[in-house]
Design an enzyme around this catalytic site. Structure first.
Site, short mmCIF file in Angstrom:
data_model
loop_
_atom_site.label_atom_id
_atom_site.label_comp_id
_atom_site.label_asym_id
_atom_site.label_seq_id
_atom_site.Cartn_x
_atom_site.Cartn_y
_atom_site.Cartn_z
N CYS A 308 0.81 -1.22 0.00
CA CYS A 308 0.00 0.00 0.00
C CYS A 308 0.84 1.28 0.00
O CYS A 308 0.64 2.17 -0.83
CB CYS A 308 -0.98 -0.01 1.17
N HIS A 356 -2.65 1.32 6.71
CA HIS A 356 -3.03 1.20 5.30
C HIS A 356 -3.26 2.58 4.70
O HIS A 356 -3.63 3.53 5.41
CB HIS A 356 -4.30 0.36 5.15
N HIS A 368 -5.79 1.70 -4.44
CA HIS A 368 -4.91 1.18 -3.39
C HIS A 368 -4.49 -0.25 -3.69
O HIS A 368 -5.07 -0.91 -4.55
CB HIS A 368 -5.57 1.28 -2.01
#
Length: 396
Positions: A308, A356, A368
Site C-alpha cells: 500500500c 493502510h 490502493h
C-alpha cells in the site's frame, strides 16, 4: 519539486475506529452473522465463521503492521549499509595515507641513524605508539627541518583520524547488524501471520465461502452507496462555493476570471489547494491508474508489484514529490483535511494504528493495493466501513 512537509493538525476521527486492517474483505463482514446460528461453535469443536473472521482479521492486521515495520527496517538497513561502506572506504584511504607517512618517517629515521644523529633503532620508531614521543625522547625535534616536522605532524594526524574512523565504522557495523536483525524479525512475522491466515481460510467449506462471498457483495454495495453520498456532498459544497464566489464578484463588479478555476473543496487558504497541487495530483493519479491490476506484494515498491505505501510513494514520486516509505511517516508528510474536503490525489489512511493507505481519486473512491492475494484496484474509501478511515492528508 520537493514535498512540503507541514506540521500535521489532528484530524477528526470517527468514534469507534475498527481494529481490522486489510483483512479479507469478505471476512471482515462476517460479524453480521453474529446473531445467527453460525456465531455459535459447532458441535464438533470447529470454530464458527465469526471466530474465524476475528482470527483472520487479527492476523492480517498484525501482518500489515509487521509489513510497515519491515519497510522501515529495510530502509534503515539500506542507509546504514551505505554509511558503513562509505566509512570503510574512508578507513582504507586513510590507512594508505598513514602507511605513506610512516614510510617517510621511517626513511628519515634511517637517515638519521646513518649520519650518527642519535637514532638508535628504526624498528623502535616504527613500533612506537606516538612518533612525536619517540622523537622527543631522542631529542631530535630540535634538529628537524621544517619538512621533517611537518611529516611527523602529518603522521600523528593521520593516525588519530584513522583510529577515529575505525571506531565509527565499528559502531556503524553494530548498528547495521541490529537493523538486519530487525528486518529479519519483521519478515518472519509477516510470513508467519499470513501463513496462519491462509491455513484458517483453507479450512472453510465451499458453502461457508459462498456465504462469505454474498456478505462481501452486500458490503461492497453499502460501500458504493456511501461513496456516492460523499460525492454528492462534495459536489454540493463546490457548487455552493462557486455560487458564493460569483455573487461576490457581481457585488464588487469584478469580472469572473476563469483563472480562478482552482476552486477548492476546502475554504483553507493553503497553497496546496491551488492549481499547482491539482497538476501534481493529476500526475500522481495517472501513475496510480496505470498500476491497476498489478499484484500486491508486501514490501514491494514497483514497478511490477506494490504494497500500500509503496504504491502511494511511487505515485507521488511520478509527480515530483518525495514521500517517506512507511504509512507511519506518510501520514505526517502533509496537511490533514476532513474526509468531506478530500481532493483527488490526497492520501486516505486507515485504522487507528495507521497501517493502510490509498490515493483518493474523487467521488468517494481511491486506488490502493489492498492485501496479499489481491491486485491494485479502485474502490470505495468505505471498503472496510466508515469507522476504519483514520485521516486524509494532502501531501504537497
Amino acid at each position: 519539486m520537493a514535498s512540503h512537509r507541514k506540521s500535521r493538525t489532528p484530524g477528526t476521527r470517527v468514534a469507534g475506529i475498527r481494529t481490522p486492517a486489510l483483512a479479507t474483505a469478505a471476512l471482515t463482514s462476517v460479524a453480521l452473522l453474529s446473531q445467527t446460528a453460525n456465531a455459535a461453535p459447532s458441535d464438533d469443536g470447529k470454530p464458527s465463521l465469526e471466530e474465524v473472521e476475528k482470527k483472520v482479521d487479527a492476523l492480517y492486521r498484525q501482518a500489515e503492521s509487521a509489513t510497515e515495520k519491515y519497510n522501515a527496517a529495510k530502509e534503515k538497513t539500506a542507509k546504514q549499509r551505505k554509511r558503513v561502506d562509505t566509512l570503510l572506504d574512508d578507513v582504507a584511504q586513510r590507512a594508505q595515507k598513514l602507511n605513506e607517512a610512516r614510510e617517510e618517517l621511517g626513511s628519515y629515521a634511517a637517515a638519521q641513524y646513518r649520519t650518527g644523529a642519535g637514532v638508535p633503532d628504526t624498528a623502535t620508531f616504527l613500533l612506537a605508539d606516538s612518533p612525536q614521543d619517540f622523537f622527543d625522547q631522542n631529542q631530535l625535534m630540535d634538529r628537524m627541518t621544517g619538512r621533517q616536522k611537518e611529516a611527523v605532524d602529518d603522521y600523528v594526524t593521520q593516525q588519530s583520524e584513522t583510529m577515529k574512523k575505525r571506531r565509527e565504522a565499528a559502531e556503524s557495523l553494530e548498528t547495521l547488524t541490529e537493523s538486519q536483525n530487525e528486518l529479519k524479525t519483521a519478515k518472519a512475522t509477516v510470513q508467519k501471520k499470513l501463513a496462519d491466515a491462509r491455513e484458517l481460510l483453507s479450512k472453510l467449506t465451499a458453502e461457508e465461502k459462498a456465504r462469505l462471498a454474498e456478505i462481501e457483495r452486500r458490503k461492497q454495495e453499502e460501500a458504493a452507496r456511501k461513496a456516492a453520498e460523499l460525492a454528492r456532498q462534495q459536489a454540493e459544497q463546490q457548487r455552493a462555493q462557486e455560487e458564493a464566489r460569483e455573487a461576490a464578484q457581481r457585488e464588487s463588479g469584478t469580472p469572473d476570471a476563469s483563472g480562478s478555476s482552482g476552486s477548492t473543496a476546502s475554504p483553507s487558504p493553503s497553497s496546496s489547494a491551488g492549481s499547482s497541487y491539482t497538476a501534481e495530483a493529476e500526475k500522481a493519479l495517472s501513475f496510480a491508474r496505470a498500476q491497476i491490476g498489478k499484484p500486491y506484494v508486501w514490501g514491494a515498491t514497483g514497478p511490477g508489484s506494490y504494497d500500500c505505501s509503496g504504491l502511494t510513494q511511487a505515485a507521488w514520486k511520478a509527480a515530483g514529490v518525495t514521500l517517506p516509505r512507511t504509512t507511519y511517516d506518510q501520514v505526517n508528510a502533509g496537511t490533514t483535511v476532513p474526509v468531506s474536503q478530500a481532493r483527488p490525489g490526497d492520501l486516505v489512511f486507515f485504522y487507528d494504528d495507521v497501517t493502510h493507505v490509498g490515493v483518493y481519486v474523487g467521488n468517494g473512491k481511491m486506488i490502493h493495493a489492498p492485501k496479499p492475494g489481491t491486485y491494485v484496484r479502485e474502490e470505495s474509501i468505505y471498503y472496510d466501513g466508515e469507522s476504519s478511515i483514520h485521516s486524509v492528508v494532502r501531501p504537497a
